[in-house]
Scaffold this active site. Sequence first.
Site, mmCIF file in Angstrom:
data_model
loop_
_atom_site.group_PDB
_atom_site.id
_atom_site.type_symbol
_atom_site.label_atom_id
_atom_site.label_comp_id
_atom_site.label_asym_id
_atom_site.label_seq_id
_atom_site.Cartn_x
_atom_site.Cartn_y
_atom_site.Cartn_z
ATOM 1 N N HIS A 166 -2.030 0.754 -6.617
ATOM 2 C CA HIS A 166 -1.386 1.985 -6.138
ATOM 3 C C HIS A 166 -2.286 2.691 -5.115
ATOM 4 C CE1 HIS A 166 0.374 5.990 -6.339
ATOM 5 N NE2 HIS A 166 1.256 5.635 -7.235
ATOM 6 N N GLU A 270 1.489 0.529 -1.468
ATOM 7 C CA GLU A 270 1.061 -0.093 -2.716
ATOM 8 C C GLU A 270 1.564 -1.542 -2.796
ATOM 9 O OE1 GLU A 270 2.579 2.552 -5.775
ATOM 10 O OE2 GLU A 270 2.456 4.214 -4.346
#
Length: 298
Positions: A166, A270
């Site tokens: 992320h 991400e």
Amino acid sequence: MESTENLRLLKEHEITGAVAISPGQGGLPRLVITTPFSQAEIYLHGAHVTAFQKNGEPPLLWMSAKSLFAPDKAIRGGVPICFPWFGPRTGAPAHGYARLTEWNLVATSACPDGRVTVRLRLPDKVGEAPYSGSVEYIVTVGSTLTLELQVNNHSSESVIFEEMLHTYFTVGDITGVSVKGLHGVHYLDKVAGNALKNEDDDVIRFTGETDRVYLETTHTVEIEDPKLRRIIRVEKSGSASTVVWNPWVAKSKAMADFGDEEFHHMVCVESGNVGPAQTTLAPGVANTLKAVLASRPA
Ligand code: TA6
């Protein structure tokens, strides 16, 4: 706070001039990596890469000034590891427990070319999903930052999981940023009730909260940042999902560990496997999610 004995054992992995280990923010154990090209920081908490900066460039990874550094809290910024699920889950931490767990430091090494590699392992969690195999994370710091999440299924049952690196990137001004590489890809628009849409634009620009899960894409993505005069490149393998996120005004205000105005200077691109691309790993099988983060002057 790490015990003195634990810190002593950790410091056996230090490498003069390349890897230093000491208590970081919140007293959490932190590796400071120095290479001829760059610097980086990795916390054992969540195996969380919290900083990466090439010599002479602005930081590549973004970190909130309001991030917490506590054993029961996720760090806001850098590269949170979302595993073994992505997103909210009733009665369990959002984005899984990997980012809330102190990982074991397995090894550090300095390559002749100056790159530094750090290998970490997720402790088997009693009572959690049967990841009785090994989940390892290899971070390679050089002129680029390479992240590899390896899941090995040593059990006799198939395991199913989601995973996402992320990554938070620093940008000069989100309103001038464009993201290239996802044209024509279908995505779930999380700010429109997860509506399935197609990316009709050549580049993605940001004019409001943006939260999109791009499906079935192995594409390399580039973030063009005219204010910082650089292009960030996100190359990946073993990944079929890409998420693009900026919380914008309201969502920024709603997060206690995110400054109200910080959204101007960050974007998440991400790399992972989530939703329809969740991974089913048969017994004895391993897979690697890899992302290579690079930047160049624009
Ligand atoms: O990847 C984007 C996202 O799923 C957003 O929906 C938002 O929830 C973000 O992750 C941050 O999640 P966190 O649990 O770290 O606050």
